[in-house]
Design an enzyme around this catalytic site. Structure first.
Site, PDB file in Angstrom:
ATOM      1  N   GLY A 248       0.782  -1.235   0.000  1.00  0.00           N
ATOM      2  CA  GLY A 248       0.000   0.000   0.000  1.00  0.00           C
ATOM      3  C   GLY A 248       0.810   1.278   0.000  1.00  0.00           C
ATOM      4  O   GLY A 248       0.233   2.369   0.075  1.00  0.00           O
ATOM      5  N   GLU A 290       4.513  -6.275   1.552  1.00  0.00           N
ATOM      6  CA  GLU A 290       4.061  -6.709   0.223  1.00  0.00           C
ATOM      7  C   GLU A 290       3.845  -5.536  -0.705  1.00  0.00           C
ATOM      8  O   GLU A 290       2.707  -5.249  -1.084  1.00  0.00           O
ATOM      9  CB  GLU A 290       2.722  -7.443   0.359  1.00  0.00           C
ATOM     10  CG  GLU A 290       2.777  -8.710   1.130  1.00  0.00           C
ATOM     11  CD  GLU A 290       1.409  -9.237   1.483  1.00  0.00           C
ATOM     12  OE1 GLU A 290       1.301 -10.432   1.758  1.00  0.00           O
ATOM     13  OE2 GLU A 290       0.430  -8.448   1.510  1.00  0.00           O
ATOM     14  N   GLY A 292       3.422  -3.564  -4.040  1.00  0.00           N
ATOM     15  CA  GLY A 292       3.153  -3.825  -5.453  1.00  0.00           C
ATOM     16  C   GLY A 292       3.425  -2.551  -6.232  1.00  0.00           C
ATOM     17  O   GLY A 292       4.456  -2.394  -6.881  1.00  0.00           O
ATOM     18  N   ARG A 330      -7.660   2.506 -15.056  1.00  0.00           N
ATOM     19  CA  ARG A 330      -7.672   3.213 -13.770  1.00  0.00           C
ATOM     20  C   ARG A 330      -8.372   4.578 -13.813  1.00  0.00           C
ATOM     21  O   ARG A 330      -9.109   4.905 -12.876  1.00  0.00           O
ATOM     22  CB  ARG A 330      -6.258   3.325 -13.201  1.00  0.00           C
ATOM     23  CG  ARG A 330      -5.619   1.949 -12.939  1.00  0.00           C
ATOM     24  CD  ARG A 330      -4.325   2.014 -12.153  1.00  0.00           C
ATOM     25  NE  ARG A 330      -4.558   2.385 -10.773  1.00  0.00           N
ATOM     26  CZ  ARG A 330      -4.344   3.574 -10.271  1.00  0.00           C
ATOM     27  NH1 ARG A 330      -3.858   4.537 -11.038  1.00  0.00           N
ATOM     28  NH2 ARG A 330      -4.607   3.823  -9.020  1.00  0.00           N
ATOM     29  N   CYS A 361     -15.475   2.587 -27.798  1.00  0.00           N
ATOM     30  CA  CYS A 361     -16.788   3.176 -28.044  1.00  0.00           C
ATOM     31  C   CYS A 361     -17.494   3.365 -26.721  1.00  0.00           C
ATOM     32  O   CYS A 361     -18.427   2.623 -26.370  1.00  0.00           O
ATOM     33  CB  CYS A 361     -17.598   2.259 -28.942  1.00  0.00           C
ATOM     34  SG  CYS A 361     -17.039   2.384 -30.615  1.00  0.00           S
TER      35      CYS A 361
HETATM   36  N1  LLP Z   1      -1.077  -7.057  -0.209  1.00  0.00           N
HETATM   37  C1  LLP Z   1      -2.402  -7.245  -0.293  1.00  0.00           C
HETATM   38  C2  LLP Z   1      -3.032  -8.223   0.584  1.00  0.00           C
HETATM   39  C3  LLP Z   1      -3.161  -6.498  -1.197  1.00  0.00           C
HETATM   40  O1  LLP Z   1      -4.470  -6.676  -1.258  1.00  0.00           O
HETATM   41  C4  LLP Z   1      -2.517  -5.558  -2.048  1.00  0.00           C
HETATM   42  C5  LLP Z   1      -3.273  -4.787  -3.022  1.00  0.00           C
HETATM   43  C6  LLP Z   1      -1.125  -5.414  -1.944  1.00  0.00           C
HETATM   44  C7  LLP Z   1      -0.441  -6.172  -1.011  1.00  0.00           C
HETATM   45  C8  LLP Z   1      -0.342  -4.459  -2.806  1.00  0.00           C
HETATM   46  O2  LLP Z   1      -0.764  -3.152  -2.636  1.00  0.00           O
HETATM   47  P1  LLP Z   1       0.058  -1.956  -3.339  1.00  0.00           P
HETATM   48  O3  LLP Z   1       1.409  -1.936  -2.701  1.00  0.00           O
HETATM   49  O4  LLP Z   1       0.158  -2.270  -4.787  1.00  0.00           O
HETATM   50  O5  LLP Z   1      -0.771  -0.773  -3.073  1.00  0.00           O
HETATM   51  N2  LLP Z   1      -6.251  -2.009  -8.669  1.00  0.00           N
HETATM   52  C9  LLP Z   1      -6.042  -0.951  -7.695  1.00  0.00           C
HETATM   53  C10 LLP Z   1      -5.194  -1.390  -6.543  1.00  0.00           C
HETATM   54  C11 LLP Z   1      -5.782  -2.558  -5.796  1.00  0.00           C
HETATM   55  C12 LLP Z   1      -4.883  -3.043  -4.709  1.00  0.00           C
HETATM   56  C13 LLP Z   1      -5.365  -4.332  -4.173  1.00  0.00           C
HETATM   57  N3  LLP Z   1      -4.528  -4.919  -3.182  1.00  0.00           N
HETATM   58  C14 LLP Z   1      -5.402   0.253  -8.393  1.00  0.00           C
HETATM   59  O6  LLP Z   1      -5.208   0.206  -9.598  1.00  0.00           O
HETATM   60  O7  LLP Z   1      -5.142   1.275  -7.747  1.00  0.00           O
END
Ligand code: LLP
Length: 439
Positions: A248, A290, A292, A330, A361
């Site tokens: 996050g 974690e 991402g 997004r 479209c």
């Molecule tokens: N760990 C868990 C359990 C998660 O659910 C997530 C993201 C992460 C780690 C990684 O989070 P990050 O570091 O990427 O924020 N599609 C959405 C984001 C959804 C995130 C879902 N879970 C977007 O495009 O903003």
């Protein structure tokens, strides 16, 4: 213009990423195309790992592959010594095909199927993050059937929800994920897991949200978990080995975003764990994270060709590109904001404000509203920054538009890591109703 990672303007006046001229990338691979700055991904991965090392904390930095899961990306994560978070059989399969060490894979998800759990057990992955009672029972029965043991983390909802600058304390968190910490569910799940001879409870997991710019939410979550750990130490007699605080960590999409450095998030989380562990006289656990988005988000740039234009007198000018909500959903889904420049002349002064439309479209297929740009035409390439997380990952074939290729750039070399989808790919799964419909 803001320069991410290795991006710069080269001597030809073009946007260059990873030592490769973006106009050359377009010549070779066409548009739209996702370009990833590999050095920036490595830099981010190392920053997270290094911070834990400097603090003397045993840690795992697991790349949340949902942000961008491809074989090459998983291999890059392996090269950087990351662990991997997968959330489906498909992500797990991708990791296995990439040759990722199963023992460093963590499996998430609120509705893992029997087949997915079997796959995880068969490949002896590092741990399963158990999300609910259904899964707990299913996993227990599969393990006993196969007579295998598995490491688990229990995912709890600590009643803290964080987004960017806001965090909400909800007490009883209304979420589809995890065992409620406040309502006794987490305690019951822990008791059940500890009673199982097949499940080995490593620790606790929580994930409080995404694109977070403050550490307050993480700190509160850690505090709430430790309150519970103090109770669990007495009964059922549980000692934490691993605390996974999820991902996050926020990134800069536009000038309005002011994220912290990876090290700042980690330092504050570790500090709070140390404070709480000392308060309750407990050992410092391993701390897992974690990330991402913060590993791959700003390393990605999408290059598009500029196409049609439409002027709505006294209202706005639309500039359409050859992609849109199919390669980046997004803006349509979350109202997400992006910055962009003309890759072939990024430093030229803006002369007008345009809105960037996709080619679907659907009126909602807009990528950027009110972007200052030089007057652009069909020889121009639009570079949209920060598309590395949840761009390709959420790409789709709406309007039967093929998904763009992915190119990794590093040290002056461009490498194709996902090829462009073809029209044949689009009908590959279709089965005809009859042989010939025209004769
Ligand atoms: N760990 C868990 C359990 C998660 O659910 C997530 C993201 C992460 C780690 C990684 O989070 P990050 O570091 O990427 O924020 N599609 C959405 C984001 C959804 C995130 C879902 N879970 C977007 O495009 O903003």
């Amino acid at each position: 213009m803001y320069f991410y990672g290795t991006s710069k303007v080269n001597s030809r006046g073009h946007l260059e990423i990873g030592g490769v001229d973006t106009t050359e990338i377009v010549k070779e691979f066409g548009t739209p195309v996702y370009v990833y700055d590999v050095a920036l991904i490595r830099e981010r991965a190392r920053a997270f790992k290094k911070t834990f090392e400097n603090l003397g904390i045993k840690a795992q930095v697991a790349y949340a592959s949902k942000a961008f899961s491809t074989v090459a990306m998983v291999q890059l994560a392996a090269e950087e010594g990351l662990s991997l978070d997968v959330v489906s059989g498909g992500e797990l399969y991708t990791a296995l095909v990439a040759g990722f060490s199963p023992e460093k894979i963590h499996f998430h998800g609120n509705n893992k199927s029997k087949e997915e759990l079997e796959m995880a057990l068969e490949h002896e992955i590092g741990c399963i993050v158990v999300d609910n009672f259904h899964e707990l029972e299913l996993l227990q029965s599969l393990c006993s059937e196969k007579n295998v043991h598995v490491n688990v983390l229990l995912r709890v909802t600590p009643g803290v929800e964080a987004h960017t600058h806001d965090y909400i304390l909800t007490g009883q968190e209304d979420s589809k994920f995890g065992f409620g910490l406040q309502n006794g569910q987490a305690t019951k799940a822990l008791q059940m897991a500890l009673e199982s001879e097949y499940l080995h409870v490593l620790g606790i997991h929580c994930h409080i949200g995404s694109q977070i710019f403050e550490t307050t939410g993480f700190v509160l979550a850690v505090q709430k978990i430790y309150e519970m750990l103090a109770e669990w130490r007495e009964s059922p007699g549980f000692h934490l080995k691993v605390l996974n605080v999820g991902g996050g960590f926020g990134i800069r999409y536009t000038a309005e975003d002011e994220p912290l450095e990876p090290s700042q998030y980690v330092e504050r989380i570790v500090e709070e764990v140390k404070i709480q562990a000392e308060k309750y006289a407990m050992d410092i656990p391993e701390i897992w994270i974690e990330p991402g988005r913060s590993l791959v988000g700003d390393a990605g740039t999408t290059l598009y060709s500029v196409g049609s234009q439409k002027e709505v007198p006294n209202v706005r000018k639309y500039l359409a590109v050859d992609g849109g909500m199919t390669d980046n959903i997004r803006p349509a889904l979350y109202d997400a904001k992006y910055e962009a420049v003309l890759a072939n002349r990024p430093l030229e002064k803006a002369e007008e404000t345009v809105s960037i439309a996709g080619k679907c479209c659907e009126s909602g297929d807009m990528l950027i509203w009110d972007l200052p740009l030089p007057k652009a035409g069909s020889d121009d390439i639009l570079a949209v920054f920060c598309t590395g997380a949840y761009g390709y990952a959420m790409a789709n074939n709406y309007n039967r538009i093929p998904r763009p290729p992915v190119v990794f750039v590093e040290n002056g070399t461009a490498k194709l890591v996902v090829r462009r989808e073809t029209y044949e790919d689009l009908v590959r799964l279709d089965l005809p109703l009859g042989e010939k419909i025209n004769s």
